[in-house]
Write a protein that holds these residues in place. Structure first.
Motif, PDB file in Angstrom:
ATOM      1  N   ASP A 114       3.160   6.200  -7.888  1.00 61.23           N
ATOM      2  CA  ASP A 114       4.024   4.749  -8.305  1.00 61.23           C
ATOM      3  C   ASP A 114       3.244   4.195  -9.757  1.00 61.23           C
ATOM      4  OD1 ASP A 114       5.293   4.232  -6.007  1.00 61.23           O
ATOM      5  OD2 ASP A 114       3.603   3.998  -4.736  1.00 61.23           O
ATOM      6  N   ARG A 116     -15.048  -4.655  -6.134  1.00 60.15           N
ATOM      7  CA  ARG A 116     -14.029  -4.907  -4.891  1.00 60.15           C
ATOM      8  C   ARG A 116     -13.346  -6.398  -5.009  1.00 60.15           C
ATOM      9  NH1 ARG A 116     -14.607  -0.182  -1.945  1.00 60.15           N
ATOM     10  NH2 ARG A 116     -16.689   0.555  -2.172  1.00 60.15           N
ATOM     11  N   HIS A 155      -4.921   8.131  -2.898  1.00 57.35           N
ATOM     12  CA  HIS A 155      -3.939   8.610  -1.879  1.00 57.35           C
ATOM     13  C   HIS A 155      -4.551   8.932  -0.630  1.00 57.35           C
ATOM     14  CE1 HIS A 155      -0.386  10.873  -0.210  1.00 57.35           C
ATOM     15  NE2 HIS A 155       0.260   9.885  -1.110  1.00 57.35           N
ATOM     16  N   ARG A 156      -3.915   9.042   0.765  1.00 57.46           N
ATOM     17  CA  ARG A 156      -4.536   9.416   1.668  1.00 57.46           C
ATOM     18  C   ARG A 156      -4.539  10.871   1.704  1.00 57.46           C
ATOM     19  NH1 ARG A 156      -4.653   7.801   6.977  1.00 57.46           N
ATOM     20  NH2 ARG A 156      -5.683   5.852   6.165  1.00 57.46           N
ATOM     21  N   GLY A 191      -1.355   2.057  -7.455  1.00 51.49           N
ATOM     22  CA  GLY A 191      -1.055   3.055  -8.264  1.00 51.49           C
ATOM     23  C   GLY A 191      -2.110   4.117  -8.378  1.00 51.49           C
ATOM     24  N   PHE A 192      -3.017   3.934  -7.748  1.00 44.22           N
ATOM     25  CA  PHE A 192      -4.370   4.961  -7.683  1.00 44.22           C
ATOM     26  C   PHE A 192      -4.736   5.168  -6.244  1.00 44.22           C
ATOM     27  CE2 PHE A 192      -6.807   6.577 -11.137  1.00 44.22           C
ATOM     28  CZ  PHE A 192      -5.968   6.076 -12.353  1.00 44.22           C
ATOM     29  N   LEU A 214       0.779  -1.353   0.219  1.00 45.13           N
ATOM     30  CA  LEU A 214       0.002   0.221  -0.075  1.00 45.13           C
ATOM     31  C   LEU A 214       0.738   1.226  -0.086  1.00 45.13           C
ATOM     32  CD1 LEU A 214      -2.828  -0.733   2.570  1.00 45.13           C
ATOM     33  CD2 LEU A 214      -2.644  -1.080   0.023  1.00 45.13           C
ATOM     34  N   HIS A 215       2.202   1.092   0.064  1.00 44.22           N
ATOM     35  CA  HIS A 215       2.956   2.096   0.261  1.00 44.22           C
ATOM     36  C   HIS A 215       4.008   2.208  -0.930  1.00 44.22           C
ATOM     37  CE1 HIS A 215       5.243   5.620   2.007  1.00 44.22           C
ATOM     38  NE2 HIS A 215       5.719   5.105   3.196  1.00 44.22           N
ATOM     39  N   GLY A 216       5.381   2.050  -0.576  1.00 40.55           N
ATOM     40  CA  GLY A 216       6.354   2.174  -1.401  1.00 40.55           C
ATOM     41  C   GLY A 216       6.241   0.831  -2.265  1.00 40.55           C
ATOM     42  N   ARG A 258     -14.796   9.203  -5.578  1.00 37.16           N
ATOM     43  CA  ARG A 258     -13.683   8.941  -4.400  1.00 37.16           C
ATOM     44  C   ARG A 258     -12.301   9.678  -4.593  1.00 37.16           C
ATOM     45  NH1 ARG A 258     -16.893   4.548  -5.481  1.00 37.16           N
ATOM     46  NH2 ARG A 258     -17.736   3.502  -3.495  1.00 37.16           N
ATOM     47  N   ASN A 270      -1.295   8.018  -8.532  1.00 36.60           N
ATOM     48  CA  ASN A 270      -0.491   8.546  -7.680  1.00 36.60           C
ATOM     49  C   ASN A 270       1.292   8.155  -8.302  1.00 36.60           C
ATOM     50  OD1 ASN A 270       0.748   5.726  -6.849  1.00 36.60           O
ATOM     51  ND2 ASN A 270      -1.183   5.606  -5.554  1.00 36.60           N
ATOM     52  N   LYS A 293      -7.782  -4.366  -6.723  1.00 39.21           N
ATOM     53  CA  LYS A 293      -7.302  -3.006  -6.359  1.00 39.21           C
ATOM     54  C   LYS A 293      -6.724  -2.290  -7.594  1.00 39.21           C
ATOM     55  CE  LYS A 293      -7.020  -0.574  -2.029  1.00 39.21           C
ATOM     56  NZ  LYS A 293      -6.420  -0.617  -0.628  1.00 39.21           N
ATOM     57  N   LEU A 294      -7.076  -1.131  -7.886  1.00 40.56           N
ATOM     58  CA  LEU A 294      -6.265  -0.477  -8.920  1.00 40.56           C
ATOM     59  C   LEU A 294      -4.882   0.265  -8.530  1.00 40.56           C
ATOM     60  CD1 LEU A 294      -5.744   0.562 -11.633  1.00 40.56           C
ATOM     61  CD2 LEU A 294      -7.542   2.164 -11.416  1.00 40.56           C
TER      62      LEU A 294
HETATM   63  N1  CMC Z   1      -8.499   1.038  -6.112  1.00 45.33           N
HETATM   64  C1  CMC Z   1      -9.956   0.901  -5.876  1.00 45.33           C
HETATM   65  N2  CMC Z   1     -10.412   1.700  -4.741  1.00 45.33           N
HETATM   66  C2  CMC Z   1      -9.714   2.371  -4.204  1.00 45.33           C
HETATM   67  C3  CMC Z   1      -8.234   2.404  -4.074  1.00 45.33           C
HETATM   68  C4  CMC Z   1      -7.717   1.880  -5.436  1.00 45.33           C
HETATM   69  N3  CMC Z   1      -6.562   1.973  -5.505  1.00 45.33           N
HETATM   70  N4  CMC Z   1      -7.891   3.296  -3.300  1.00 45.33           N
HETATM   71  C5  CMC Z   1      -8.877   3.711  -2.838  1.00 45.33           C
HETATM   72  N5  CMC Z   1     -10.141   2.921  -3.009  1.00 45.33           N
HETATM   73  C6  CMC Z   1     -11.376   3.272  -2.559  1.00 45.33           C
HETATM   74  C7  CMC Z   1     -11.547   2.510  -1.194  1.00 45.33           C
HETATM   75  O1  CMC Z   1     -12.068   1.408  -1.224  1.00 45.33           O
HETATM   76  C8  CMC Z   1     -12.615   3.375  -0.605  1.00 45.33           C
HETATM   77  O2  CMC Z   1     -13.820   3.277  -0.979  1.00 45.33           O
HETATM   78  P1  CMC Z   1     -15.309   3.242  -0.108  1.00 45.33           P
HETATM   79  O3  CMC Z   1     -15.151   4.458   0.709  1.00 45.33           O
HETATM   80  O4  CMC Z   1     -16.384   3.072  -0.802  1.00 45.33           O
HETATM   81  O5  CMC Z   1     -14.684   2.051   0.868  1.00 45.33           O
HETATM   82  C9  CMC Z   1     -12.112   4.885  -0.871  1.00 45.33           C
HETATM   83  O6  CMC Z   1     -11.553   4.642  -2.088  1.00 45.33           O
HETATM   84  C10 CMC Z   1     -11.256   5.489   0.085  1.00 45.33           C
HETATM   85  O7  CMC Z   1      -9.954   4.831   0.226  1.00 45.33           O
HETATM   86  P2  CMC Z   1      -9.409   4.465   1.484  1.00 45.33           P
HETATM   87  O8  CMC Z   1      -8.618   3.163   1.532  1.00 45.33           O
HETATM   88  O9  CMC Z   1     -10.297   4.893   2.681  1.00 45.33           O
HETATM   89  O10 CMC Z   1      -8.261   5.661   1.372  1.00 45.33           O
HETATM   90  P3  CMC Z   1      -6.713   5.530   2.476  1.00 45.33           P
HETATM   91  O11 CMC Z   1      -6.567   6.961   2.604  1.00 45.33           O
HETATM   92  O12 CMC Z   1      -6.875   4.791   3.604  1.00 45.33           O
HETATM   93  O13 CMC Z   1      -5.633   4.757   1.526  1.00 45.33           O
HETATM   94  C11 CMC Z   1      -4.136   4.222  -0.148  1.00 45.33           C
HETATM   95  C12 CMC Z   1      -4.892   5.422   0.459  1.00 45.33           C
HETATM   96  C13 CMC Z   1      -3.015   4.838  -1.137  1.00 45.33           C
HETATM   97  C14 CMC Z   1      -3.634   3.347   0.867  1.00 45.33           C
HETATM   98  C15 CMC Z   1      -5.144   3.624  -1.188  1.00 45.33           C
HETATM   99  O14 CMC Z   1      -5.654   4.786  -1.958  1.00 45.33           O
HETATM  100  C16 CMC Z   1      -4.729   2.508  -1.882  1.00 45.33           C
HETATM  101  O15 CMC Z   1      -4.548   1.288  -1.338  1.00 45.33           O
HETATM  102  N6  CMC Z   1      -4.249   2.704  -3.092  1.00 45.33           N
HETATM  103  C17 CMC Z   1      -3.532   1.565  -3.931  1.00 45.33           C
HETATM  104  C18 CMC Z   1      -2.189   1.294  -3.336  1.00 45.33           C
HETATM  105  C19 CMC Z   1      -0.956   2.547  -3.764  1.00 45.33           C
HETATM  106  O16 CMC Z   1      -0.951   2.844  -5.035  1.00 45.33           O
HETATM  107  N7  CMC Z   1      -0.386   2.814  -2.941  1.00 45.33           N
HETATM  108  C20 CMC Z   1       0.737   3.963  -3.150  1.00 45.33           C
HETATM  109  C21 CMC Z   1       0.527   5.165  -2.361  1.00 45.33           C
HETATM  110  S1  CMC Z   1       1.464   6.541  -3.084  1.00 45.33           S
HETATM  111  C22 CMC Z   1       2.973   6.311  -2.668  1.00 45.33           C
HETATM  112  C23 CMC Z   1       3.170   5.890  -1.270  1.00 45.33           C
HETATM  113  O17 CMC Z   1       2.770   6.529  -0.328  1.00 45.33           O
HETATM  114  O18 CMC Z   1       3.924   4.987  -1.024  1.00 45.33           O
END
Ligand code: CMC
Length: 428
Positions: free
Chosen positions: A362, A297, A306-307, A303-304, A266-268, A355, A360, A300-301
């Protein structure tokens, strides 16, 4: 207008006035709110720190709604265009861009600390050829702590600086040697005549040539990627570095903890997962089906999302442009078409729009890394190398912050109440 917040406790009818500073209230100000004298006092509950500032920091500024990222006030786009990674590392650590002589001295310092003790070679042999390089990075940072025992003198400014230099200098050597070991190739010693990223490419890819000449486009592209990844305020791995460092552990183990946090998908580790996802999708035609699975669900997509960013990640924008320059040298990455189609559909789709899910950092970086010849396992390491400067800047800022103490969150206990021990033979 008074900068205070009035809280009325409906349990007691009492009102309290607490100061509002920088858009925050202090959680400790809530403690005075009690139902009776023996009450512990009110706490805030914030799993995953979604709305809690854990520190004051002058290093990195992000406006997630507007898609703004600045290091020490300088926009990331300007730094990516005009600066170098080592200059940015100096900026993050010291707060100002270096003057010419300061930059020369800084580059000299870093390049003269790139060598690793020969022990690391034998130590590397202890790993299987397919050991993930992030696991090795975590371990080797811990090992460096055993070499530089003076690093425990964290409040001595000279020792602190020496160890900061060592870490930034040695990260590429550790990463390159892990890579060479996985291929069974001999290790390449650092070439101090090359730039930071040029030397890294040399340690990775040099074969028999007497001196390796990095391709200038790829060398610059790697340096720009290093700039883009150098810091990102209070993310999961930085919070880990600060948290471990707050126990006054040395910088090596604090960064080992940060690297472990970065490793997660979920991070790097997301850049690695993006490539694996693109491979699983396989073709542009299969993208709509995959998007359907994400919305159901089932996937997960990667690279998409971000918090903090609820807009296009400014780093992804720079990387997308950079990709064109790299592909001119390396030839196009066939996965680019799949990635572009994913982005196109996702940015129009109600699920992602609602949403605020955007690409992002990555999402596109892995395509460049792969075109440059890196195996996917190396992607998170390529994130960790430059992030070391950000972690160290944040760690150092934390140590100098008089308000900081050992990190120690509270909890809401949800387990059993008091119960008496029963010997096993009486438990039925
Ligand atoms: N694909 C599908 N749905 C998503 C995604 C995704 N990549 N990211 C968030 N959502 C949905 C999630 O299911 C939720 O939906 P609902 O409210 O209906 O349950 C909503 O969007 C909000 O997501 P969240 O999980 O509450 O958001 P968060 O801030 O806790 O998580 C995140 C942020 C980066 C962990 C998450 O977006 C994710 O898992 N992304 C994919 C992994 C990724 O690319 N990570 C790299 C982040 S950028 C570089 C870094 O920090 O390392």
């Amino acid at each position: 207008m008074t900068d205070t917040l009035t809280i009325t406790d409906n349990r007691t009818g009492k009102s309290y006035e607490v100061p509002v500073t920088d858009g925050t209230v202090r959680a400790m100000d809530l403690r005075q709110i009690k139902v009776n004298e023996s009450d512990f006092g009110l706490m805030s509950y914030d799993p995953a720190y979604k709305n809690t500032a854990s520190c004051r920091s002058a290093i990195t500024y992000i406006d997630g709604d507007k898609g703004i990222l600045r290091y020490r006030g300088y926009p990331i786009e300007q730094l990516a265009e005009q600066s170098t990674y080592l200059e940015v590392a100096y900026l993050l650590l010291k707060g100002e861009l270096p003057k010419r002589a300061e930059l020369d001295a800084w580059q000299y310092e870093i390049t003269t600390h790139t060598y690793l003790h020969e022990f690391f070679k034998t130590s590397m042999e202890g790993y299987r050829y397919d050991a993930h390089p992030m696991g090795r990075l975590v371990a080797f940072l811990g090992t460096l702590s055993t070499f530089y025992t003076d690093s425990k003198e964290i409040h001595d400014p000279i020792i602190r600086e020496q160890n900061i230099v060592r870490i930034i200098a040695k990260m590429p050597t550790i990463a390159a040697w892990a890579y060479r070991h996985s291929l069974g190739r001999p290790y390449v010693y650092p070439d101090n005549d090359l730039s930071y990223s040029g030397n890294f490419l040399s340690m990775l890819f040099k074969i028999a040539e007497p001196s390796y000449q990095p391709n200038p486009v790829l060398e610059r592209a790697l340096d720009v990627l290093f700039i883009l990844h150098a810091d990102h305020e209070q993310n999961c791995s930085t919070a880990a570095a600060r948290s471990v460092g707050s126990s006054q552990a040395d910088p090596y183990v604090s960064l080992a903890a940060a690297s472990a946090a970065l490793y997660g998908p979920l991070h790097g580790g997301a850049n690695e997962q993006v490539l694996r996802m693109l491979d699983r999708i396989g073709s542009k035609a299969a993208v709509p089906d995959f998007i359907k699975r994400v919305k159901n669900r089932e996937a997960k997509l990667m690279g998409f999302g971000h918090r903090v960013y609820k807009n296009y990640d400014p780093r992804a924008r720079v990387i997308k442009k950079l990709a064109d320059q790299v592909f001119e040298v390396t030839g196009p990455n066939p996965r680019l078409d799949i990635a572009l189609e994913l982005e196109r559909i996702a940015l129009e789709d109600e699920f992602f729009v609602q949403r605020k899910l955007y690409p992002n950092v990555d999402f596109y970086s892995g395509l460049i890394y792969e075109a440059m010849g890196f195996p996917v396992e190396m992607f998170p390491v390529l994130f960790a190398i430059p992030r070391a400067s950000g972690w160290l800047a944040q760690w150092s800022e934390m140590l100098d912050d008089k308000e900081q103490k050992i990190a120690r969150p509270r909890q809401i206990y949800t387990g059993s109440g008091h119960r008496d021990y029963v010997p096993s033979y009486e438990r039925g």
